[in-house]
Design a protein around this motif. Structure first.
Motif, PDB file in Angstrom:
ATOM      1  N   HIS A  73       0.857  -1.151   0.002  1.00 44.80           N
ATOM      2  CA  HIS A  73       0.138   0.018   0.060  1.00 44.80           C
ATOM      3  C   HIS A  73       0.841   1.104   0.008  1.00 44.80           C
ATOM      4  CE1 HIS A  73      -3.564  -2.446   2.083  1.00 44.80           C
ATOM      5  NE2 HIS A  73      -3.378  -2.536   0.678  1.00 44.80           N
ATOM      6  N   GLN A  74       1.827   1.301   0.858  1.00 45.51           N
ATOM      7  CA  GLN A  74       2.810   2.354   0.893  1.00 45.51           C
ATOM      8  C   GLN A  74       3.508   2.540  -0.446  1.00 45.51           C
ATOM      9  OE1 GLN A  74       2.779   3.169   4.378  1.00 45.51           O
ATOM     10  NE2 GLN A  74       3.538   5.335   3.409  1.00 45.51           N
ATOM     11  N   LEU A  75       3.945   1.597  -0.903  1.00 48.85           N
ATOM     12  CA  LEU A  75       4.649   1.833  -2.146  1.00 48.85           C
ATOM     13  C   LEU A  75       3.755   2.444  -3.283  1.00 48.85           C
ATOM     14  CD1 LEU A  75       6.956   0.494  -3.961  1.00 48.85           C
ATOM     15  CD2 LEU A  75       5.571  -1.565  -4.237  1.00 48.85           C
ATOM     16  N   LEU A  76       2.550   1.949  -3.535  1.00 49.38           N
ATOM     17  CA  LEU A  76       1.279   2.472  -4.573  1.00 49.38           C
ATOM     18  C   LEU A  76       1.299   3.887  -4.092  1.00 49.38           C
ATOM     19  CD1 LEU A  76      -1.062  -0.512  -4.449  1.00 49.38           C
ATOM     20  CD2 LEU A  76       0.488   0.110  -6.264  1.00 49.38           C
ATOM     21  N   ARG A  77       0.968   4.165  -3.066  1.00 54.12           N
ATOM     22  CA  ARG A  77       1.228   5.660  -2.523  1.00 54.12           C
ATOM     23  C   ARG A  77       2.325   6.482  -3.210  1.00 54.12           C
ATOM     24  NH1 ARG A  77      -3.282   7.595  -2.488  1.00 54.12           N
ATOM     25  NH2 ARG A  77      -2.109   9.536  -2.148  1.00 54.12           N
ATOM     26  N   GLU A  78       3.323   6.066  -3.029  1.00 51.46           N
ATOM     27  CA  GLU A  78       4.806   6.707  -3.197  1.00 51.46           C
ATOM     28  C   GLU A  78       4.585   6.727  -4.821  1.00 51.46           C
ATOM     29  OE1 GLU A  78       7.327   4.731   0.541  1.00 51.46           O
ATOM     30  OE2 GLU A  78       8.130   4.254  -1.652  1.00 51.46           O
ATOM     31  N   LEU A  79       4.323   5.592  -5.292  1.00 49.47           N
ATOM     32  CA  LEU A  79       4.508   5.650  -6.853  1.00 49.47           C
ATOM     33  C   LEU A  79       3.698   6.705  -7.344  1.00 49.47           C
ATOM     34  CD1 LEU A  79       4.318   1.749  -7.704  1.00 49.47           C
ATOM     35  CD2 LEU A  79       6.339   3.243  -7.858  1.00 49.47           C
TER      36      LEU A  79
END
Lengths: 504, 329
Positions: free
Chosen positions: A439-445
């Protein structure tokens, strides 16, 4: 119940080793009759191994299995079933070409003389079971023609062929709709009332807290403790499971959106979806929420050139485009991380690096040969960027954890320099710890300017990652919500097909 | 167009396209050759078909299991050699016509044993059946040459070579044996627990294991059945020729697999039936017979059969893909 004090099943100090791995290290576990006992642990914590020991598929190296006060040894699933231990498998364990009835009684078809199948008994019995499960289909249908959810019901029906003492549910709701979940929970409560001990394995905390009486946690093959559900909370359970607390907060910094990257107008495909219009901007995460079969995956496949829309228009960067194949989609900067990473996203036997560079390996050449250096450079870059945990690039992806496998797939598509990233069920079958990382990764992307579309059947997931939510029902877009105006109720209404007049 | 598909006969033909093809070639040859539509010729076709047909019955089981057996041609030759040779062993010299009995029994046992070895290796090593039986195909063929010393054996007992000339009513005895085996295997596959488990093992091996089916022994039994049928086919073929040659049954595995696949059995397992296989062997039998009557050179049969194989599978894919919803590949 006379034997209420005696556990229906007790495991004592179970040890199971595989070459090089101690998969189970002295695990204790017990289920009382009429109790729902949840078993929790991250992927690889040993839950599946423990269940296979229970089902007679593995023999424990040490420890005792005691059923109703009697130590037993079980060497085949049939023997386990005869002892009253029934396992409902997580991955559908059905034969697609056979009828539901035959699948329910697989391995123990009722016989008449000369080994003939007793078709009449078979159909009567399986229809009775299906009726008990409130299934709308008859037992003669071929399993391949059933929806995934109904196939899951067939799998569950197997537990009811014997008078079970203990039924093990391994992630039973992974592919069920909310309505079907209610039926399943009814069945579980039903079994419970009859004094059957239930072992319930799931990643979904909400289910565990509504259903279970006690919770046992495994970590790295070892027993971590048993909690009474009424006296604990999610945080305590999570800490026991992953050894730390989870950060569930949303990054509240107001995101900045760029220009519209992808726009779909009135797209339709008969039988799958119709009148689909939406847009995604740079830096924005749009969540597609709906039930299984609402047409979300099909839209993603259309955008990736796997299906041909019958009508409508797709615009990328303001230009109308024709996407006839995945090749076209990739050229336009659209990438799809598919729903089923093991079947559609990865070549499991191949190593991490080769999986990641798969779509562009023809461009990574030095003369007639594949350039090792260029491949490694890409792999190293995305391993660091996505924090992929693997001992080396030579590792076959099949042995990595679900979360790391998913990151490899995401890394693969990021390395193609996409502008639009479509992610279908990004955290299916991934444990809680890795889930929040994804989830964190998707937000960062999104923060880095990608336009991201997330398809998910889990409400907490869409609520956490999306800036906007598109709710779908039966191939139609019911409503679009901004993240600040959405409530769980309105979302559930929208995906169940209840139309609410939008405020003017 | 729509009401056409409601017609049960047409619906049945859609699911078994090979029988439609059998019908077409049957009508075609009836019209174009004077000698085709004739009771004696039909008997002929059945006898010619029985050799490949018997093995195809076993191959259907093995292929539904998700396996394959390439060694059937060699097994056939070995069984035929035994059947012809053992009759003339000195120990049976005084047995009269009874000397045929131990010979045939031994030949059939040899076939079952070869199948058992194949099945046992597949079960215990987990090596793909294609590789195991490829090895067996070479190995058993080698055994045939060792055993026969590269010579043909001739049956000295005329009762043996006359056997194939018998008829029961209108049916030649070889055709009768074939049809009885068709019924038996059809019954086994569609009515018994072993038959249903055959589909389960091929359809989803893991599910079968989870359900407690003993997959290894199960597959071994099917290999023994095909071994038996290949041996039976070899015995019957040697009665027709009154001899056993070391090269008997060359390429038969290819004809058999072609027939079974034509009949709608999936190479990956889990799907297929004896009705389809019967259609497959009849299609090949009628084509070979009809083209022979029309004096088409034999190698054209290969070209035509190859094209038909691909065409039938293409049509099957066309008609019977509803599940993937037309996903582009």
């Amino acid at each position: 119940m006379s034997d209420a004090q005696q556990p229906a099943l007790r495991l004592q100090g179970i040890v199971k080793t595989f070459p090089g791995v101690r998969a189970l290290d002295g695990v204790d576990f017990e289920v009382m009759p009429g109790e729902v006992h949840a078993l929790l642990g991250e992927n690889g914590a040993g839950k599946s191994t423990l269940m296979k020991v229970l089902a007679g598929m593995y023999q424990p190296d040490d420890g005792k299995i005691i059923i109703a006060g009697r130590p037993v040894r079980m060497t085949t699933p049939i023997e386990a079933k005869a002892e009253g231990v029934v396992l409902i498998h997580q991955e559908l364990s059905l034969v697609p070409e056979m009828s539901a009835a035959e699948n329910i009684y697989l391995g123990e078809l009722p016989r008449r003389s000369f080994g003939r199948v007793d078709w009449k008994t078979l159909e009567e019995r399986s229809n009775t079971i299906l009726k008990r499960l409130k299934c709308s289909f008859r037992s003669e249908v071929t399993v391949a023609n059933l929806s995934i959810a109904n196939q899951q019901m067939v799998e569950i029906a197997r537990a009811l062929t014997v008078d079970a003492r203990v039924v093990v549910f391994d992630e039973p709701t992974a592919s069920l709709t909310d309505a079907e979940k209610v039926v399943l929970f009814d069945i579980i409560n039903d079994l419970k009332a009859q004094g059957v001990g239930i072992v319930y394995i799931s990643h979904r905390m909400d289910e565990i807290f509504t259903l279970s009486d006690r919770i046992t946690v495994l970590r790295d093959g070892a027993y971590r403790g048993t909690l009474t559900t009424a006296h604990t909370n999610e945080d305590e359970v999570t800490r026991l499971m992953i050894g730390r607390s989870l950060d569930l907060s949303r990054d509240e910094a107001a995101p900045t959106f760029g220009k519209t990257m992808l726009e779909v107008r009135n797209m339709g495909c008969p039988g799958l979806y119709k009148d689909i219009s939406f847009s995604v901007r740079e830096g924005e995460v749009v969540g597609f929420y709906g039930l299984v079969g609402a047409g979300r995956t099909e839209i993603a496949e259309t955008l990736f050139g796997l299906r041909k829309p019958a009508s409508g228009e797709i615009r990328v960067d303001g230009e109308p485009v024709e996407i006839a194949s995945p090749r076209d989609a990739i050229a336009l900067g659209i990438s799809l991380v598919p729903e089923n990473r093991k079947e559609q996203g990865l070549v499991l036997q191949m190593n991490c690096r080769d999986n990641m560079t798969l779509p562009q390996v023809q461009d990574l050449t030095a003369g007639p040969f594949v350039s090792q250096g260029a491949e490694l450079a890409i792999f190293d870059q995305y391993r660091d960027r996505l924090a992929i945990k693997t001992p080396s690039w030579k590792q076959p992806v099949g042995v990595l954890s679900g979360g790391n496998q998913q990151k490899i797939v995401i890394g693969k598509w990021l390395s193609m320099q996409p502008r639009v990233l479509i992610v279908d069920e990004p955290t299916r079958g991934i444990d809680v710890g890795s889930k929040s990382e994804i989830h964190q990764l998707l937000r960062e992307l999104a923060g880095q300017g990608y336009a991201v579309i997330v398809i998910s059947s889990e409400m907490p997931e869409v609520l956490r990652v999306s800036d906007r939510i598109v709710a779908m029902y039966h191939g139609r877009i019911m409503r679009e919500f901004g993240i600040h105006e959405v409530t769980e109720d309105s979302l559930v209404q929208a995906i169940s097909g209840i139309r609410v007049d939008e405020p003017a | 167009m729509r009401h056409l598909f409601q017609n049960p006969v047409l619906r049945w033909l859609m699911r078994n396209p090979i029988w439609g093809f059998v019908l077409i070639v049957f009508i075609f040859f009836s019209l174009s050759s004077d000698h085709f539509f004739d009771a004696r010729n039909f008997q002929n076709i059945l006898v010619q078909t029985s050799t490949i047909g018997l093995i195809a019955l076993g191959m259907t089981l093995v292929m539904i299991n998700g396996n394959i057996d390439l060694s059937v041609g060699a097994t056939l030759a070995l069984a035929a050699a035994f059947a012809v040779d053992v009759q003339s062993w000195a120990m049976f010299a005084t047995w009269g016509n009874w000397q045929i009995l131990p010979a045939v029994c031994l030949a059939l046992l040899v076939g079952i044993a070869m199948g058992a070895i194949n099945g046992f290796i597949v079960w215990k090593t987990g090596v793909d059946a294609f590789i195991v039986t490829l090895g067996a195909m070479l190995g058993i063929r080698g055994l045939v040459f060792v055993y026969t010393g590269e010579q043909s054996f001739y049956a000295m007992n005329f009762a043996y070579s006359d056997f194939s000339a018998f008829s029961v009513g209108p049916l030649p005895v070889l055709a009768l044996i074939f049809l009885l085996c068709v019924l038996a295997v059809h019954w086994l596959l569609s009515r018994t627990v072993h038959g249903r488990n055959t589909y389960a093992v091929g359809g989803n091996r893991e599910a079968a294991v989870n359900a407690g089916i003993r997959v290894g022994p199960h597959m071994m039994i099917n290999f023994m059945i095909i071994g038996f049928l290949a041996a039976l086919s070899g015995v019957l073929l040697s009665t027709q020729m009154g001899a056993a040659t070391p090269n008997l049954g060359r390429d038969y595995e290819l004809w058999v697999i072609t027939a079974v696949v034509l009949g709608g059995t999936k190479l990956t397992g889990g799907k297929g039936d004896i009705i389809g296989t019967l259609g497959g062997v009849l299609a090949i039998g009628i084509l070979r017979n009809g083209m022979n009557l029309m004096q088409v050179p034999a190698f054209y049969v290969y070209v035509i059969l190859g094209s038909i194989l691909i065409a039938v599978l293409f049509l099957d894919k066309r008609f019977n893909t509803s599940t993937d919803g037309g996903l582009r590949l």
